[in-house]
Scaffold this motif. Structure first.
Motif, PDB file in Angstrom:
ATOM      1  N   GLU A 192       0.814  -1.223   0.000  1.00 36.85           N
ATOM      2  CA  GLU A 192       0.000   0.000   0.000  1.00 36.85           C
ATOM      3  C   GLU A 192       0.844   1.267   0.000  1.00 36.85           C
ATOM      4  O   GLU A 192       1.885   1.335   0.639  1.00 36.85           O
ATOM      5  N   ILE A 193       0.320   2.257  -0.729  1.00 37.06           N
ATOM      6  CA  ILE A 193       1.006   3.548  -0.798  1.00 37.06           C
ATOM      7  C   ILE A 193       0.048   4.625  -0.293  1.00 37.06           C
ATOM      8  O   ILE A 193      -1.112   4.680  -0.716  1.00 37.06           O
ATOM      9  N   ILE A 194       0.547   5.425   0.620  1.00 32.93           N
ATOM     10  CA  ILE A 194      -0.267   6.512   1.156  1.00 32.93           C
ATOM     11  C   ILE A 194       0.104   7.797   0.428  1.00 32.93           C
ATOM     12  O   ILE A 194       1.289   8.118   0.276  1.00 32.93           O
ATOM     13  N   SER A 195      -0.907   8.494  -0.056  1.00 32.46           N
ATOM     14  CA  SER A 195      -0.655   9.799  -0.669  1.00 32.46           C
ATOM     15  C   SER A 195      -1.559  10.837  -0.012  1.00 32.46           C
ATOM     16  O   SER A 195      -2.367  10.506   0.855  1.00 32.46           O
TER      17      SER A 195
ATOM     18  N   VAL B 156      -1.239   4.327   8.537  1.00 32.43           N
ATOM     19  CA  VAL B 156      -0.156   3.375   8.277  1.00 32.43           C
ATOM     20  C   VAL B 156      -0.493   2.025   8.892  1.00 32.43           C
ATOM     21  O   VAL B 156      -1.001   1.943  10.006  1.00 32.43           O
ATOM     22  N   SER B 157      -0.245   0.965   8.128  1.00 34.79           N
ATOM     23  CA  SER B 157      -0.474  -0.382   8.656  1.00 34.79           C
ATOM     24  C   SER B 157       0.694  -1.263   8.241  1.00 34.79           C
ATOM     25  O   SER B 157       1.637  -0.795   7.595  1.00 34.79           O
ATOM     26  N   ASN B 158       0.617  -2.538   8.565  1.00 30.95           N
ATOM     27  CA  ASN B 158       1.703  -3.436   8.151  1.00 30.95           C
ATOM     28  C   ASN B 158       1.650  -3.757   6.663  1.00 30.95           C
ATOM     29  O   ASN B 158       2.449  -4.530   6.151  1.00 30.95           O
ATOM     30  N   LYS B 159       0.676  -3.135   5.975  1.00 33.99           N
ATOM     31  CA  LYS B 159       0.611  -3.275   4.511  1.00 33.99           C
ATOM     32  C   LYS B 159       1.275  -2.095   3.798  1.00 33.99           C
ATOM     33  O   LYS B 159       1.439  -2.093   2.585  1.00 33.99           O
TER      34      LYS B 159
ATOM     35  N   GLU C  96      11.068  10.818  10.067  1.00 32.23           N
ATOM     36  CA  GLU C  96      11.484   9.974  11.187  1.00 32.23           C
ATOM     37  C   GLU C  96      10.603   8.740  11.300  1.00 32.23           C
ATOM     38  O   GLU C  96      11.087   7.620  11.427  1.00 32.23           O
ATOM     39  N   PHE C  97       9.314   8.986  11.238  1.00 29.20           N
ATOM     40  CA  PHE C  97       8.320   7.926  11.399  1.00 29.20           C
ATOM     41  C   PHE C  97       8.451   6.867  10.301  1.00 29.20           C
ATOM     42  O   PHE C  97       8.451   5.667  10.564  1.00 29.20           O
ATOM     43  N   THR C  98       8.591   7.308   9.051  1.00 24.32           N
ATOM     44  CA  THR C  98       8.683   6.348   7.945  1.00 24.32           C
ATOM     45  C   THR C  98      10.005   5.585   8.008  1.00 24.32           C
ATOM     46  O   THR C  98      10.048   4.402   7.680  1.00 24.32           O
ATOM     47  N   LYS C  99      11.052   6.241   8.457  1.00 26.94           N
ATOM     48  CA  LYS C  99      12.350   5.570   8.579  1.00 26.94           C
ATOM     49  C   LYS C  99      12.277   4.438   9.602  1.00 26.94           C
ATOM     50  O   LYS C  99      12.740   3.328   9.356  1.00 26.94           O
ATOM     51  N   GLU C 100      11.670   4.746  10.760  1.00 24.91           N
ATOM     52  CA  GLU C 100      11.501   3.730  11.815  1.00 24.91           C
ATOM     53  C   GLU C 100      10.819   2.480  11.285  1.00 24.91           C
ATOM     54  O   GLU C 100      11.166   1.370  11.667  1.00 24.91           O
ATOM     55  N   LYS C 101       9.836   2.686  10.423  1.00 17.56           N
ATOM     56  CA  LYS C 101       9.011   1.559   9.960  1.00 17.56           C
ATOM     57  C   LYS C 101       9.481   0.998   8.615  1.00 17.56           C
ATOM     58  O   LYS C 101       8.812   0.149   8.038  1.00 17.56           O
ATOM     59  N   ASP C 102      10.606   1.479   8.123  1.00 13.06           N
ATOM     60  CA  ASP C 102      11.109   1.096   6.796  1.00 13.06           C
ATOM     61  C   ASP C 102      10.045   1.284   5.706  1.00 13.06           C
ATOM     62  O   ASP C 102       9.901   0.467   4.798  1.00 13.06           O
ATOM     63  N   ILE C 103       9.282   2.362   5.856  1.00 13.64           N
ATOM     64  CA  ILE C 103       8.333   2.762   4.810  1.00 13.64           C
ATOM     65  C   ILE C 103       9.064   3.794   3.951  1.00 13.64           C
ATOM     66  O   ILE C 103       9.638   4.746   4.481  1.00 13.64           O
TER      67      ILE C 103
END
Ligand SMILES: *Cc1c(COP(=O)(O)O)cnc(C)c1O
Length: 398
Positions: free
Chosen positions: A129-132, A179-182, A210-217
């Protein structure tokens, strides 16, 4: 004569644009000429494309020299020009590797595919999934249209691609909740340009990073419009003290020669292997020669400096107009991308500018967008402001 050509245009061209009723035949710096020899001040730059102005001498020389040698050979070969163009992009950005294509939509399409592929290799099939952002614009292909958070562009094109969700711009809480695990990536414009010139908040962008880095998003920055000097830095992310994982470029990358690119960190770009993604034309010697000349010229500091200084000069003039005319709601922008939000309809105003010999456009019905070439001079901004004052005064009396 011009009238006749406009009629032919209506007869032979797909009706996908509301076009200005003029036929442009020549351009030089920030001036363009129609068939009848009338001159216009260009505050649109071919939609934020000709950042160095029209007929820029280095780009013209580079393209004409290359045209006599080799147009195209395909990506089955190494190409000197393409390697040079990639090297310049890498040396001036966060990235390690470049993929070339031909447009903004194609660049975002490549970014979307790369993000999915990266996640698929590392985490398996369910993380796609991609969030925009709501009010975003990422292009007109089906995937980039699916990423675009504006229903008016999507009408009549269902079913769109699945795996896209939208959150409000500049709203960290909504993003965190969505954001989810998808989730494999977030795609963001640092300035929603098509959407009406809305700037991303600095704190928001840093938190998001920061948030996306933590989650490898992966963070994909769509710099198709903001890139190549438009904001006074080569890339808009430089204003934010962050680095994306992938950045898409197009519009001004070839100063008018059609070319797009994505730039990414090595570990992300590794997800593309032979056979996974391709473009026949992408970064061919002709396109690459335009990229080289454009980048070499723009990284000359004077152009970025001029963009910042003249941007401030324009802003001050616009702010003075805002004080004078109550129907000007807000002036937003940075560098040489400015939006004038009106409380009245913008389209008739654009028509008046045309009649006065100035090209601007309007997004969202009431937001005038100014994106003049970055090489504009004080005198030319004065001409613009004087004409704007005259037009706004007439609007006031209506
Ligand atoms: C213009 C634009 C696109 C689409 O680019 P095309 O070259 O028209 O496909 C995508 N994203 C942004 C931010 C743009 O401004």
């Amino acid at each position: 004569m011009q009238e006749q050509w406009i009629n032919y245009g209506k007869q032979y061209l797909a009706n996908t644009y509301n076009r200005f009723p003029i036929v442009i035949t020549k351009g030089e710096r920030c001036w363009i000429w129609d068939m009848d020899g009338r001159r216009y001040l260009d505050f649109l730059s071919g939609i934020a494309v000709c950042n160095l102005g029209h007929a820029q001498k280095d780009v013209v020389e580079s393209l004409t020299a290359q045209a006599g040698k080799l147009f195209h050979i395909s990506n089955l070969f190494y190409m000197e020009q393409q390697i040079k163009a990639a090297k310049i992009l890498v040396e001036h950005s966060f990235g390690d590797k470049v993929f070339f294509c031909n447009s903004g939509a194609e660049a975002n399409e490549a970014a979307i595919k790369l993000a999915r592929r990266y996640s698929w290799k590392k985490y398996g099939a369910d993380r796609y999934e991609i969030i925009s952002m709501e009010n975003s614009f990422h292009g007109r292909t089906l995937a980039t249209l699916s990423a675009t958070g504006q229903t008016k562009f999507q009408e009549g094109f269902s079913p769109l691609l699945s795996g896209f969700t939208y959150v409000p711009f500049n709203d960290m809480e909504s993003l965190k909740k969505t954001v989810s695990n998808k989730t494999c990536a977030v795609i963001l414009e640092l300035i929603q340009a098509e959407g009406g010139v809305y700037l991303a908040d600095k704190k928001y962008v840093r938190k998001l990073r920061e948030f996306t880095k933590e989650k490898d998003i992966l963070l994909i920055l769509d710099e198709v419009q903001t890139g190549i000097g438009r904001t006074g830095k080569l890339f808009a992310y430089e204003h934010y003290d962050i680095e994306p994982d992938i950045m898409s470029l197009a519009k001004a990358l070839g100063n008018g020669f059609p070319v797009g690119a994505i730039i990414g960190k090595d570990d992300v770009m590794q997800a593309f292997e032979p056979g996974t993604h391709a473009s026949t034309f992408g970064g061919n010697p002709l396109a690459s020669s335009a990229v080289i000349a454009t980048l070499n010229t723009i990284t000359d500091e004077n152009i970025l400096k001029n963009c910042i200084n003249l941007g401030m000069y324009l802003y001050k003039g616009l702010q003075a107009l805002k004080e004078k005319y109550p129907f000007i709601v807000e002036i937003r922008g940075i560098g040489l991308i400015w939006g004038i939000e009106l409380s009245i309809d913008g389209d008739p105003v654009v028509k008046e500018f045309l009649q006065e010999g100035v090209i601007i456009n309007c997004t969202k019905g009431n937001i005038l967008r100014l994106v003049p070439p970055l090489i504009i001079k004080n005198e030319e901004i004065d001409i613009f402001l004087e004409i704007a004052d005259r037009i706004f005064e007439r609007q006031q009396k209506k």
